[in-house]
Design an enzyme around this catalytic site. Structure first.
Site, short mmCIF file in Angstrom:
data_model
loop_
_atom_site.label_atom_id
_atom_site.label_comp_id
_atom_site.label_asym_id
_atom_site.label_seq_id
_atom_site.Cartn_x
_atom_site.Cartn_y
_atom_site.Cartn_z
N ARG A 1 0.86 -1.17 0.00
CA ARG A 1 0.00 0.00 0.00
C ARG A 1 0.90 1.23 0.00
O ARG A 1 1.95 1.25 0.64
CB ARG A 1 -0.89 0.02 1.25
CG ARG A 1 -2.10 -0.92 1.15
CD ARG A 1 -3.14 -0.36 0.23
NE ARG A 1 -4.36 -1.16 0.22
CZ ARG A 1 -4.54 -2.21 -0.57
NH1 ARG A 1 -3.58 -2.62 -1.37
NH2 ARG A 1 -5.69 -2.87 -0.55
N GLU B 1 -3.92 7.72 -5.18
CA GLU B 1 -4.08 7.02 -6.46
C GLU B 1 -5.36 7.51 -7.12
O GLU B 1 -6.35 7.72 -6.46
CB GLU B 1 -4.13 5.49 -6.22
CG GLU B 1 -2.86 4.92 -5.64
CD GLU B 1 -2.93 3.42 -5.41
OE1 GLU B 1 -3.95 2.79 -5.77
OE2 GLU B 1 -1.98 2.88 -4.84
N HIS C 1 -0.97 0.39 -9.85
CA HIS C 1 -1.66 -0.52 -8.91
C HIS C 1 -2.27 -1.70 -9.66
O HIS C 1 -3.49 -1.91 -9.69
CB HIS C 1 -2.74 0.24 -8.13
CG HIS C 1 -3.13 -0.48 -6.87
ND1 HIS C 1 -3.61 0.17 -5.77
CD2 HIS C 1 -3.13 -1.79 -6.56
CE1 HIS C 1 -3.90 -0.71 -4.82
NE2 HIS C 1 -3.63 -1.90 -5.28
C1 8YV Z 1 -7.22 -5.23 -5.63
C2 8YV Z 1 -5.51 -4.59 -3.91
O1 8YV Z 1 -6.58 -6.46 -5.92
O2 8YV Z 1 -6.20 -6.78 -3.46
C3 8YV Z 1 -5.88 -5.68 -3.00
O3 8YV Z 1 -5.78 -5.43 -1.76
O4 8YV Z 1 -4.55 -3.91 -3.63
C4 8YV Z 1 -6.21 -4.24 -5.16
O5 8YV Z 1 -5.25 -4.14 -6.20
C5 8YV Z 1 -7.93 -4.68 -6.86
O6 8YV Z 1 -8.49 -3.43 -6.56
C6 8YV Z 1 -9.02 -5.64 -7.25
O7 8YV Z 1 -9.80 -5.09 -8.29
#
Ligand code: 8YV
Length: 313
Positions: free
Chosen positions: A232, A261, A279
């Site tokens: 994150r 973001e 991301h």
């Molecule tokens: C989600 C993410 O995978 O899984 C997570 O915690 O950081 C995100 O990248 C993504 O938003 C799924 O659509």
């Protein structure tokens, strides 16, 4: 448009890849917040569930506007964007999609690391721009023989280690507790940063890890050190990182996540010792469909039985 559903309507929070949205629409009636209460759309009090993605935030204020809310189902493993304690107080179940994205995120971490060490994005631009005839491309750095520090040796962290070991690296890790593994454990991030050549961040987001990587840690990592973040953006003090990259306090960083973001105006975008990605750790066709299937199963099982498959503990 979806067929009538046997389930109560859901509020969709976030933009989903088309195949994921189609999968959701096969089972549920989805509504956008601004449509609630309009003719032919669900009322606020009819919304029994939220379906979202882990890089979106669900506010307490939103929850308070949905008196019939019973479940929040996120596509993703992280749930730091959901006020978990508040949801629990209101008897709202929160579910995520763990495990099914481990391999995709681990592959992204390794890909970012190799791209960073070998300047692959810059090499692509070098050839495309026709610079090759005039000069040699700068040397990179070998991964083999390096010490890699895993920050957060969870399910994804262990998948990253599995993929890095064949590159002949030494592994150490930092986390809340020592685990029954063969690698060196550090209960403090600074000695780990001083010990390794590379730090890979794959810990959960949230209050416990907010700003964990700051100027002091980056100083410890040192001028030959590299940082990879697939966790994150909140885990890193981004102004400290920018300063460290500009001053060459560290050699470079590969980032898939950011404090804000989408990444807007940021010094990070102007630096040549940085690899940037939007991301996309879990962003593969196969992975996102597996995540959607699990998020849908969580919702269906919960509405049918009162129990979800992967409720957040
Ligand atoms: C989600 C993410 O995978 O899984 C997570 O915690 O950081 C995100 O990248 C993504 O938003 C799924 O659509």
């Amino acid at each position: 448009m979806s067929a009538p559903s046997r389930f109560p309507p859901l509020l969709k929070v976030g933009v989903f890849p088309e195949p994921v949205e189609l999968a959701l629409l096969e089972t549920f009636t989805l509504a956008e917040f601004d449509d609630l209460g309009r003719e032919g759309k669900p009322r606020h009090d009819e919304i029994a569930g939220i379906v979202t993605r882990s890089n979106y935030r669900i506010s307490r204020e939103l929850i308070d506007q949905l008196p019939g809310l019973r479940i929040i189902s996120t596509n993703g493993v992280g749930y730091d964007g959901i006020p978990l304690d508040y949801a629990r107080q209101k008897g709202i179940v929160v579910t995520n999609t763990p495990e099914v994205l481990n391999e995709a995120v681990a592959e992204m971490a390794v890909g970012l690391l190799l791209a960073l060490l070998r300047h692959i994005p810059g090499a692509d631009a070098f050839v495309r721009e026709g610079a090759w005839p005039a000069m040699s491309f700068p040397l990179g750095t070998t991964l083999a023989g390096k010490k890699v520090g895993i920050v957060g040796l969870g399910r994804i962290g262990k998948e990253i280690v599995k993929r890095l070991l064949p590159f002949r690296v030494d592994v150490a890790y930092f986390g809340r507790s020592r685990q029954d593994v063969e690698w060196a454990y550090f209960d403090d991030i600074n000695p780990l940063a001083a010990y390794v050549d590379i730090l890979v961040l794959c810990c959960p987001g949230g209050p416990e890890t907010r700003g964990l990587i700051d100027a002091r840690v980056l100083q410890s990592l040192g001028p030959k050190g590299f940082l990879v973040n697939v966790a994150r953006g909140s885990v890193v003090n981004e102004p400290d990182l920018c300063r460290a990259l500009i001053d060459k306090t560290i050699a470079g960083a590969a980032l898939d996540v950011f404090n804000r973001e989408p990444l807007d105006a940021s010094p990070l975008r102007d630096l040549d010792n940085v690899v940037l990605a939007p991301h996309i750790g879990s962003a593969t066709h196969e992975t996102r469909m597996r995540m959607a299937a699990l998020a849908i199963r969580n919702l269906c099982d919960f509405f049918d039985t009162g129990r979800a498959v992967t409720a957040v503990a």
